[in-house]
Design a protein around this motif. Structure first.
Motif, PDB file in Angstrom:
ATOM      1  N   VAL A 128      73.329  13.667  45.684  1.00 50.73           N
ATOM      2  CA  VAL A 128      74.538  13.037  45.154  1.00 50.73           C
ATOM      3  C   VAL A 128      75.254  12.303  46.277  1.00 50.73           C
ATOM      4  O   VAL A 128      75.509  12.875  47.342  1.00 50.73           O
ATOM      5  CB  VAL A 128      75.469  14.085  44.516  1.00 50.73           C
ATOM      6  CG1 VAL A 128      76.801  13.452  44.130  1.00 50.73           C
ATOM      7  CG2 VAL A 128      74.808  14.695  43.288  1.00 50.73           C
ATOM      8  N   LEU A 129      75.562  11.027  46.043  1.00 53.94           N
ATOM      9  CA  LEU A 129      76.269  10.204  47.022  1.00 53.94           C
ATOM     10  C   LEU A 129      77.578   9.701  46.426  1.00 53.94           C
ATOM     11  O   LEU A 129      77.659   9.414  45.226  1.00 53.94           O
ATOM     12  CB  LEU A 129      75.424   8.999  47.434  1.00 53.94           C
ATOM     13  CG  LEU A 129      74.140   9.253  48.226  1.00 53.94           C
ATOM     14  CD1 LEU A 129      73.463   7.923  48.536  1.00 53.94           C
ATOM     15  CD2 LEU A 129      74.439   9.998  49.513  1.00 53.94           C
ATOM     16  N   SER A 130      78.586   9.562  47.279  1.00 55.88           N
ATOM     17  CA  SER A 130      79.848   8.939  46.887  1.00 55.88           C
ATOM     18  C   SER A 130      79.808   7.491  47.349  1.00 55.88           C
ATOM     19  O   SER A 130      79.623   7.212  48.538  1.00 55.88           O
ATOM     20  CB  SER A 130      81.019   9.676  47.546  1.00 55.88           C
ATOM     21  OG  SER A 130      82.232   8.983  47.319  1.00 55.88           O
ATOM     22  N   ALA A 151      73.503  -4.128  46.390  1.00 56.72           N
ATOM     23  CA  ALA A 151      74.303  -4.528  47.544  1.00 56.72           C
ATOM     24  C   ALA A 151      74.193  -6.043  47.607  1.00 56.72           C
ATOM     25  O   ALA A 151      73.154  -6.579  48.015  1.00 56.72           O
ATOM     26  CB  ALA A 151      73.777  -3.892  48.823  1.00 56.72           C
ATOM     27  N   GLY A 152      75.236  -6.724  47.150  1.00 53.94           N
ATOM     28  CA  GLY A 152      75.121  -8.166  46.995  1.00 53.94           C
ATOM     29  C   GLY A 152      74.118  -8.460  45.895  1.00 53.94           C
ATOM     30  O   GLY A 152      74.230  -7.949  44.783  1.00 53.94           O
ATOM     31  N   VAL A 185      71.071  10.063  43.014  1.00 52.86           N
ATOM     32  CA  VAL A 185      70.021   9.101  43.370  1.00 52.86           C
ATOM     33  C   VAL A 185      68.828   9.859  43.936  1.00 52.86           C
ATOM     34  O   VAL A 185      68.948  11.006  44.379  1.00 52.86           O
ATOM     35  CB  VAL A 185      70.527   8.065  44.400  1.00 52.86           C
ATOM     36  CG1 VAL A 185      71.762   7.358  43.881  1.00 52.86           C
ATOM     37  CG2 VAL A 185      70.817   8.731  45.735  1.00 52.86           C
ATOM     38  N   SER A 186      67.689   9.219  43.924  1.00 52.05           N
ATOM     39  CA  SER A 186      66.513   9.853  44.513  1.00 52.05           C
ATOM     40  C   SER A 186      66.716   9.964  46.017  1.00 52.05           C
ATOM     41  O   SER A 186      67.377   9.121  46.639  1.00 52.05           O
ATOM     42  CB  SER A 186      65.255   9.036  44.205  1.00 52.05           C
ATOM     43  OG  SER A 186      65.316   7.779  44.845  1.00 52.05           O
ATOM     44  N   ALA A 191      69.350   6.626  51.707  1.00 46.87           N
ATOM     45  CA  ALA A 191      69.716   5.867  52.903  1.00 46.87           C
ATOM     46  C   ALA A 191      70.048   4.422  52.554  1.00 46.87           C
ATOM     47  O   ALA A 191      71.007   3.840  53.078  1.00 46.87           O
ATOM     48  CB  ALA A 191      68.584   5.929  53.927  1.00 46.87           C
ATOM     49  N   ALA A 192      69.269   3.825  51.651  1.00 51.36           N
ATOM     50  CA  ALA A 192      69.505   2.433  51.267  1.00 51.36           C
ATOM     51  C   ALA A 192      70.838   2.282  50.547  1.00 51.36           C
ATOM     52  O   ALA A 192      71.573   1.315  50.766  1.00 51.36           O
ATOM     53  CB  ALA A 192      68.363   1.939  50.381  1.00 51.36           C
TER      54      ALA A 192
END
Length: 213
Positions: A128-130, A151-152, A185-186, A191-192
């Motif tokens: 889980v990412l914020s 991202a863009g 997310v996986s 990292a991406a």
């Protein structure tokens, strides 16, 4: 003739003799005392029941959505038994759980208000990412929505899942900050996604919402 009630008494208690009369008199006094005691106990029970309490775990201070609970975030209080409270958690159950939506100090911690931290990602291969997102989109996202992360113009993660929205976490950000959304997310995309906000220039990520299945 003996009164009908006397016929139920022992022989030594019957009749009009002084001894029998004295025995009946003492028995009446004892019975009266017992009845008074029973009435007093019943009254005490009613008063005690009306003020009966149980121990309930509540928020020790205001809590933000997505916050993992520690012992310092919680305290135990006496809660009226007469006040309905579905599924209250014990201190052991609450510590380590994640707040599902903002909570005020003193609010009881119940099963409906928290989420098991281990269930947020969905599996061991996900995290889980914020992430910061555009305010307009953050306002309409709901838990469970499936989104692609950009991202863009670059896709950095496909088919991620919203596990917490900024609407539920409104108390944790201000107008001077971008709202944030928690995404499952996986692990390979983590990292991406984390770097994507920096690469986008604005610091925000764009989420493309999938239609409901």
């Amino acid at each position: 003739m003996k009164p009908p009630v006397q016929r139920l008494l022992p022989d030594s208690w019957q009749g009009g003799s002084v001894a029998a009369t004295a025995r009946r008199h003492r028995a009446r006094k004892v019975l009266a005392a017992v009845l008074v005691a029973v009435a007093a106990l019943a009254a005490v029970h009613r008063v005690t029941s009306a003020g009966a309490t149980r121990t309930v775990v509540v928020a020790a201070h205001d809590l933000s959505a997505g916050q993992r609970l520690a012992g310092a975030d919680l305290r135990s209080v006496a809660w009226p038994v007469s006040a309905a409270l579905p599924d209250p958690l014990t201190m052991t159950q609450a510590v380590g759980a994640v707040v599902d939506a903002p909570m005020r100090a003193g609010e009881p911690v119940t099963a409906a208000r928290i989420r098991d931290a281990r269930s947020w990602a969905g599996s061991s291969s996900r995290v889980v990412l914020s992430v910061p997102v555009e305010p307009a989109l953050a306002a309409v996202l709901q838990r469970g929505d499936r989104v692609d992360v950009y991202a863009g113009a670059r896709l950095v993660a496909a088919t991620t899942t919203v596990v917490q929205t900024s609407a539920a976490a409104a108390s944790s950000w201000t107008e001077s900050e971008d709202p944030r959304v928690l995404l499952s997310v996986s692990a390979s995309d983590a990292a991406a996604v984390a770097a994507g906000g920096e690469d986008s220039g604005s610091g925000r990520l764009t989420l493309a919402l999938h239609p409901a299945a």
